[in-house]
Design a protein around this motif. Structure first.
Motif, PDB file in Angstrom:
ATOM      1  N   LEU A   1       0.808  -1.290   0.194  1.00 54.73           N
ATOM      2  CA  LEU A   1       0.217  -0.120   0.013  1.00 54.73           C
ATOM      3  C   LEU A   1       0.875   1.225  -0.002  1.00 54.73           C
ATOM      4  O   LEU A   1       0.853   2.180  -0.850  1.00 54.73           O
ATOM      5  CB  LEU A   1      -0.942   0.011   1.036  1.00 54.73           C
ATOM      6  CG  LEU A   1      -1.919  -1.170   1.225  1.00 54.73           C
ATOM      7  CD1 LEU A   1      -2.817  -0.886   2.577  1.00 54.73           C
ATOM      8  CD2 LEU A   1      -2.848  -1.066  -0.124  1.00 54.73           C
TER       9      LEU A   1
ATOM     10  N   LEU B   1       2.285   1.713  -3.577  1.00 51.04           N
ATOM     11  CA  LEU B   1       1.376   2.469  -4.164  1.00 51.04           C
ATOM     12  C   LEU B   1       1.110   3.746  -4.129  1.00 51.04           C
ATOM     13  O   LEU B   1       1.196   4.620  -5.138  1.00 51.04           O
ATOM     14  CB  LEU B   1       0.091   1.586  -4.284  1.00 51.04           C
ATOM     15  CG  LEU B   1       0.210   0.173  -4.659  1.00 51.04           C
ATOM     16  CD1 LEU B   1      -1.510  -0.508  -4.279  1.00 51.04           C
ATOM     17  CD2 LEU B   1       0.435  -0.052  -6.031  1.00 51.04           C
ATOM     18  N   GLU B   2       1.142   4.303  -2.766  1.00 52.27           N
ATOM     19  CA  GLU B   2       1.072   5.790  -2.307  1.00 52.27           C
ATOM     20  C   GLU B   2       2.285   6.391  -2.824  1.00 52.27           C
ATOM     21  O   GLU B   2       1.873   7.749  -3.143  1.00 52.27           O
ATOM     22  CB  GLU B   2       0.843   5.604  -0.962  1.00 52.27           C
ATOM     23  CG  GLU B   2       0.694   7.062  -0.254  1.00 52.27           C
ATOM     24  CD  GLU B   2      -0.748   7.668  -0.640  1.00 52.27           C
ATOM     25  OE1 GLU B   2      -0.679   8.773  -0.218  1.00 52.27           O
ATOM     26  OE2 GLU B   2      -1.787   6.824  -0.923  1.00 52.27           O
TER      27      GLU B   2
ATOM     28  N   THR C   1       4.507  -0.792 -10.672  1.00 56.62           N
ATOM     29  CA  THR C   1       3.880  -1.931 -10.532  1.00 56.62           C
ATOM     30  C   THR C   1       4.444  -2.627  -9.208  1.00 56.62           C
ATOM     31  O   THR C   1       5.703  -2.307  -8.811  1.00 56.62           O
ATOM     32  CB  THR C   1       4.385  -2.911 -11.549  1.00 56.62           C
ATOM     33  OG1 THR C   1       4.047  -2.289 -12.986  1.00 56.62           O
ATOM     34  CG2 THR C   1       3.940  -4.430 -11.525  1.00 56.62           C
TER      35      THR C   1
ATOM     36  N   PHE D   1      -6.122  -6.636  -3.259  1.00 56.88           N
ATOM     37  CA  PHE D   1      -5.854  -5.269  -3.514  1.00 56.88           C
ATOM     38  C   PHE D   1      -6.484  -4.509  -4.535  1.00 56.88           C
ATOM     39  O   PHE D   1      -6.797  -5.130  -5.655  1.00 56.88           O
ATOM     40  CB  PHE D   1      -4.430  -5.149  -3.980  1.00 56.88           C
ATOM     41  CG  PHE D   1      -3.283  -5.502  -2.586  1.00 56.88           C
ATOM     42  CD1 PHE D   1      -2.953  -4.458  -1.756  1.00 56.88           C
ATOM     43  CD2 PHE D   1      -2.825  -6.810  -2.718  1.00 56.88           C
ATOM     44  CE1 PHE D   1      -2.110  -4.964  -0.709  1.00 56.88           C
ATOM     45  CE2 PHE D   1      -1.816  -6.979  -1.791  1.00 56.88           C
ATOM     46  CZ  PHE D   1      -1.721  -6.124  -0.658  1.00 56.88           C
ATOM     47  N   GLN D   2      -7.230  -3.539  -4.471  1.00 52.86           N
ATOM     48  CA  GLN D   2      -8.132  -2.918  -5.241  1.00 52.86           C
ATOM     49  C   GLN D   2      -7.144  -1.932  -6.258  1.00 52.86           C
ATOM     50  O   GLN D   2      -7.622  -0.643  -6.234  1.00 52.86           O
ATOM     51  CB  GLN D   2      -9.258  -2.064  -4.873  1.00 52.86           C
ATOM     52  CG  GLN D   2     -10.047  -3.154  -3.914  1.00 52.86           C
ATOM     53  CD  GLN D   2     -10.597  -4.358  -4.685  1.00 52.86           C
ATOM     54  OE1 GLN D   2     -10.963  -4.409  -5.669  1.00 52.86           O
ATOM     55  NE2 GLN D   2     -10.423  -5.505  -3.913  1.00 52.86           N
ATOM     56  N   ASP D   3      -6.045  -2.210  -6.753  1.00 58.74           N
ATOM     57  CA  ASP D   3      -5.195  -1.452  -7.538  1.00 58.74           C
ATOM     58  C   ASP D   3      -4.765  -2.007  -9.006  1.00 58.74           C
ATOM     59  O   ASP D   3      -4.164  -3.340  -8.535  1.00 58.74           O
ATOM     60  CB  ASP D   3      -4.359  -0.828  -6.744  1.00 58.74           C
ATOM     61  CG  ASP D   3      -3.677   0.259  -7.466  1.00 58.74           C
ATOM     62  OD1 ASP D   3      -3.268   0.153  -8.732  1.00 58.74           O
ATOM     63  OD2 ASP D   3      -3.446   1.317  -6.678  1.00 58.74           O
ATOM     64  N   ASP D   4      -4.836  -1.845  -9.961  1.00 59.99           N
ATOM     65  CA  ASP D   4      -4.581  -2.565 -11.217  1.00 59.99           C
ATOM     66  C   ASP D   4      -2.929  -2.667 -11.130  1.00 59.99           C
ATOM     67  O   ASP D   4      -2.279  -3.439 -12.081  1.00 59.99           O
ATOM     68  CB  ASP D   4      -5.068  -1.766 -12.368  1.00 59.99           C
ATOM     69  CG  ASP D   4      -6.454  -2.028 -12.759  1.00 59.99           C
ATOM     70  OD1 ASP D   4      -6.991  -2.635 -12.132  1.00 59.99           O
ATOM     71  OD2 ASP D   4      -7.210  -1.173 -13.502  1.00 59.99           O
ATOM     72  N   ARG D   5      -2.200  -1.788 -10.528  1.00 61.89           N
ATOM     73  CA  ARG D   5      -0.928  -1.897 -10.587  1.00 61.89           C
ATOM     74  C   ARG D   5      -0.303  -3.202  -9.660  1.00 61.89           C
ATOM     75  O   ARG D   5       0.911  -3.298  -9.741  1.00 61.89           O
ATOM     76  CB  ARG D   5      -0.244  -0.727  -9.887  1.00 61.89           C
ATOM     77  CG  ARG D   5      -0.465   0.617 -10.681  1.00 61.89           C
ATOM     78  CD  ARG D   5       0.103   1.777 -10.167  1.00 61.89           C
ATOM     79  NE  ARG D   5      -0.875   2.311  -8.940  1.00 61.89           N
ATOM     80  CZ  ARG D   5      -0.382   3.246  -7.934  1.00 61.89           C
ATOM     81  NH1 ARG D   5       0.480   3.970  -8.052  1.00 61.89           N
ATOM     82  NH2 ARG D   5      -1.480   3.470  -6.906  1.00 61.89           N
ATOM     83  N   VAL D   6      -0.975  -3.827  -8.735  1.00 63.13           N
ATOM     84  CA  VAL D   6      -0.864  -4.711  -8.020  1.00 63.13           C
ATOM     85  C   VAL D   6      -0.895  -6.217  -8.981  1.00 63.13           C
ATOM     86  O   VAL D   6      -1.812  -6.521  -9.371  1.00 63.13           O
ATOM     87  CB  VAL D   6      -1.531  -5.026  -6.757  1.00 63.13           C
ATOM     88  CG1 VAL D   6      -1.295  -6.145  -6.103  1.00 63.13           C
ATOM     89  CG2 VAL D   6      -1.152  -3.792  -5.986  1.00 63.13           C
TER      90      VAL D   6
END
Length: 240
Positions: A23, A26-27, A32, A45-50
């Motif tokens: 997290l 990402l922040e 990626t 995880f609600q993020d396409d980069r994960v």
């Protein structure tokens, strides 16, 4: 290291400190993040980069496969670990070996596999999440402390060996964090989010060792003194 647009891999990303590393990366703008776990299907995880990825520190083939998939990685965070509670003298020998296989051999295998990947991508960095228990032992921590002590000096060794290829190696040391692995500990605990924040701030500042909390700072300070008063104090503080 500036985290912006970096590609990172985090072991043990399913919960606790590992999840908080994902997290925080990402922040801070990572492009990626390979979030690894023994059961990656359980990651949320609600993020396409994960990118969920299977990696088991006790399975060298899974580590090799992960290094093949995550070939653009520039930052490796070795966070995954266990705590069996095994004692060294009377504990189950297989559990003691599992601690060492996880914290020392497994972490080292990740570094050995990803070292060439980092070199090919310009050097990058390795972060090893260690423990104040790298420097002392308490009742019920014999196997864990021994394994973390081995991982701490392994961190120092690989730092020297990887410097020539431009790879920066950081050790992160902390006491108890509010995670599942410390659920049975009744003493003070830091917020798990403090660990990646301190580590990544340390990467930006070029810190090869990051001491996250006051407890760990106190333990480190004691190392230059007679250990008898230190262990007497630990007995009092831990109620052992």
């Amino acid at each position: 290291m500036d985290i912006t647009d970096q590609t990172a891999l985090v072991t043990g990303a399913n919960r606790g400190i590992g999840r908080q590393f994902v997290l925080e990366l990402l922040e801070r703008g990572a492009s990626t993040v390979y979030a690894t776990a023994r059961r990656p299907e359980r990651l949320s995880f609600q993020d396409d980069r994960v990118v969920p990825l299977h990696l088991d520190l006790l399975d060298s083939e899974s580590i090799a496969a992960a290094a093949s998939v995550a070939s653009e990685v520039s930052l490796v965070v070795n966070n995954a670990g266990i705590a069996t509670g095994a004692s060294l003298v009377t504990g189950d020998a297989s559990e003691i070996r599992r601690e060492m296989d996880t914290h020392f051999w497994g972490t080292l295998e990740v570094i050995r596999r990803f070292g060439p990947v980092l070199a090919a991508n310009g050097g990058g960095a390795v972060v090893n999440v260690l423990s104040a228990l790298s420097w002392f032992a308490a009742p019920g921590t014999g196997a864990y402390s021994a394994a973390k002590a081995a991982a701490w000096n392994m961190t120092n060794g690989v730092r020297l060996e990887l410097a020539g290829q431009g790879t920066f190696v950081q050790g992160v040391l902390l006491g108890a964090a509010d995670t599942d692995i410390a659920a049975g500990y009744d003493g003070p605990k830091i917020d798990a989010r403090d660990v990646p924040r301190a580590s990544l701030d340390g990467l930006a500042a070029g810190s090869i060792e990051v001491i996250v909390d006051d407890w760990t700072a106190m333990v480190k300070t004691s190392l230059s003194s007679d250990p008898a008063p230190f262990y007497a104090r630990m007995t009092e503080l831990l109620g052992a």
